[in-house]
Design a protein around this motif. Structure first.
Motif, short mmCIF file in Angstrom:
data_model
loop_
_atom_site.label_atom_id
_atom_site.label_comp_id
_atom_site.label_asym_id
_atom_site.label_seq_id
_atom_site.Cartn_x
_atom_site.Cartn_y
_atom_site.Cartn_z
N SER A 1 3.95 8.59 -8.24
CA SER A 1 2.40 8.00 -7.68
C SER A 1 3.43 7.32 -5.61
O SER A 1 3.39 7.17 -5.06
N ASP A 2 4.86 6.66 -6.11
CA ASP A 2 6.01 6.43 -5.30
C ASP A 2 6.60 8.12 -3.85
O ASP A 2 6.83 7.61 -2.89
N GLN A 3 6.14 9.40 -4.18
CA GLN A 3 6.45 9.97 -3.28
C GLN A 3 6.35 10.28 -2.03
O GLN A 3 7.22 10.47 -1.06
N GLU B 1 11.91 11.27 2.75
CA GLU B 1 12.96 12.58 2.22
C GLU B 1 14.92 12.73 2.62
O GLU B 1 15.27 11.77 3.32
N LEU B 2 16.08 13.06 1.43
CA LEU B 2 17.30 12.37 2.81
C LEU B 2 17.30 12.97 4.05
O LEU B 2 18.29 12.28 4.97
N GLY B 3 17.14 14.05 4.44
CA GLY B 3 17.20 14.07 5.88
C GLY B 3 17.12 13.26 6.73
O GLY B 3 17.01 12.34 7.65
N GLY B 4 16.12 12.49 6.56
CA GLY B 4 14.52 11.85 7.03
C GLY B 4 15.57 9.94 6.98
O GLY B 4 15.91 9.42 7.48
N THR C 1 0.50 -1.27 0.45
CA THR C 1 -0.20 -0.42 0.15
C THR C 1 0.90 1.11 0.01
O THR C 1 1.55 1.04 0.82
N TYR C 2 0.38 2.56 -0.55
CA TYR C 2 1.07 3.36 -0.97
C TYR C 2 0.68 4.48 -0.58
O TYR C 2 -0.48 5.52 -1.04
N PRO C 3 0.96 5.30 0.40
CA PRO C 3 1.58 5.17 1.52
C PRO C 3 0.79 3.68 2.46
O PRO C 3 -0.52 4.16 2.67
N MET C 4 1.31 2.92 3.37
CA MET C 4 0.79 2.35 3.98
C MET C 4 0.67 2.67 5.39
O MET C 4 0.95 3.22 5.61
N PRO C 5 -0.17 2.64 5.87
CA PRO C 5 -1.21 3.14 7.08
C PRO C 5 -0.23 2.48 8.73
O PRO C 5 0.00 0.68 7.94
N LEU C 6 -0.23 3.00 9.47
CA LEU C 6 0.28 2.46 10.64
C LEU C 6 -0.19 0.70 11.32
O LEU C 6 0.05 -0.02 11.39
N GLU C 7 -1.78 1.18 10.94
CA GLU C 7 -2.42 0.31 11.54
C GLU C 7 -2.47 -1.81 10.09
O GLU C 7 -2.21 -2.25 10.52
N GLN C 8 -2.08 -1.02 9.05
CA GLN C 8 -1.30 -2.57 8.37
C GLN C 8 -0.13 -3.23 7.96
O GLN C 8 -0.07 -3.78 7.93
N GLU D 1 14.28 -1.51 2.62
CA GLU D 1 14.44 -1.13 1.56
C GLU D 1 13.66 0.68 1.87
O GLU D 1 12.24 0.09 2.55
N ARG D 2 13.71 0.84 1.91
CA ARG D 2 12.53 2.35 1.23
C ARG D 2 12.96 2.92 0.35
O ARG D 2 13.87 4.15 -0.07
N HIS D 3 11.52 3.77 -0.31
CA HIS D 3 12.36 4.58 -0.87
C HIS D 3 12.64 5.84 -0.60
O HIS D 3 12.38 6.73 0.78
N ILE D 4 13.21 6.85 -1.56
CA ILE D 4 13.74 8.07 -1.05
C ILE D 4 13.64 9.04 -1.98
O ILE D 4 13.21 9.01 -3.33
N THR D 5 13.54 10.28 -2.13
CA THR D 5 12.84 11.24 -2.86
C THR D 5 13.87 12.74 -2.48
O THR D 5 14.23 12.37 -1.38
N LEU D 6 13.78 13.51 -3.14
CA LEU D 6 14.07 15.06 -3.07
C LEU D 6 13.19 15.73 -1.72
O LEU D 6 13.49 16.40 -0.62
N ASP D 7 11.58 15.51 -2.30
CA ASP D 7 10.59 16.08 -1.93
C ASP D 7 9.70 15.00 -2.09
O ASP D 7 9.39 15.27 -3.20
N ARG D 8 8.94 15.03 -0.51
CA ARG D 8 7.71 14.19 -1.03
C ARG D 8 5.95 15.13 -1.31
O ARG D 8 5.39 14.08 -1.91
#
Length: 280
Positions: free
Chosen positions: A231-233, A238-241, A170-177, A219-226
């Motif tokens: 569709s995956d952003q 983000e890089l700080g995270g 699921t993108y993004p995945m809710p915590l409860e799932q 494995e985590r998707h990374i981005t410059l800005d969410r």
């Protein structure tokens, strides 16, 4: 101490831009990730003409085909990715979504392969990947235990080393799932096989919890800005995270220890000061 293998998935978050790609690679390197990962598709094989012809507004045009083409890198771009990753000293690989794309990736001297969750039931593709004999990460999102077992058999029959990655697609995945306890079920079912975690949640806590539960890879998707187009952003870090995530994972590894109850040298000196009665 077991070291978690950390994969920064760039995927299609480069938005067809090599400058963005290099900034994401740089971020992965600076954060201390072990590898970056991309996605490779032969558009006319993966998607039907009907699907490609349907309307879709994007920075590249007004059809789904234009959007897919805008996000797809070819040989020129992958040649540069290969060169740049070697220069930066980081491994790279890609999840192929069709056999033609897997054959395309063979021109590069890559150490790893990846089976995307969506491709776990694609027998022909799995056989092409397994015959290469490279260490393969297999994502298990959207898959039953029976389907995973059938996929695993292909790799075992070809004696191709592999690692399963627990995943919710699921993108993004809710915590409860998240259902991280399912990792324990996978460990029991596939005894002796490494179990990693591929996450699509927002935030870092679930990935950290997965490490504490014994995930051998993250494995985590990374981005410059969410908020960027894609569709995956929104399910990306983000890089700080990313820097915080790698730091947290390495701290968790240190804290987990060897698993035996011991009295540390510092505890012994404290016991000498605080323990007044010792009659056991």
């Amino acid at each position: 101490m077991n070291k978690t293998f950390i994969i920064a998935e760039i995927g299609i978050n480069h938005n067809g831009d090599m400058d963005i790609t290099k900034r994401l690679i740089d971020g992965a390197v600076e954060s201390g990730c072990d590898a970056v990962k991309f996605q490779k598709r032969t558009i006319d094989v993966v998607y039907t003409k009907e699907d490609l012809d349907r309307p879709r507004e994007s920075p590249w045009g007004t059809t789904n085909r234009e959007q897919k083409q805008g996000l797809e890198f070819g040989k020129e771009e992958y040649d540069e990715i290969d060169r740049y990753c070697k220069e930066k000293g980081i491994e790279w690989f890609a999840s192929a979504w069709d056999t033609e794309s897997q054959l395309f990736m063979r021109q590069y001297d890559l150490k790893y392969n990846k089976v995307a969750s969506a491709m776990l039931t694609h027998r022909e593709l799995l056989e092409k990947i397994a015959e290469e004999g490279k260490y393969t990460f297999i994502s298990t999102g959207m898959s039953t235990l029976t389907q995973i077992q059938k996929a695993v058999k292909i790799f075992e029959d070809k004696r191709c080393p592999y690692e399963l990655m627990y995943c919710n697609s699921t993108y993004p995945m809710p915590l409860e799932q998240a259902n991280l306890n399912a990792m324990t079920n996978l460990k029991k079912t596939f005894r002796g096989i490494k179990i990693g975690y591929s996450g699509h949640e927002t935030g870092l806590i679930v990935s950290c919890a997965a490490v504490a539960m014994g995930a051998t890879s993250i494995e985590r998707h990374i981005t410059l800005d969410r908020s960027m187009y894609g569709s995956d952003q929104s399910a990306s870090v983000e890089l700080g995270g990313l820097r915080r995530l790698v730091d947290y994972i390495r701290s968790i590894e240190l804290a987990m220890g060897e698993g035996f109850k011991i009295i540390s040298e510092k505890e012994k000196s404290i016991a000498a000061k605080l323990r007044r009665v010792d009659t056991l």
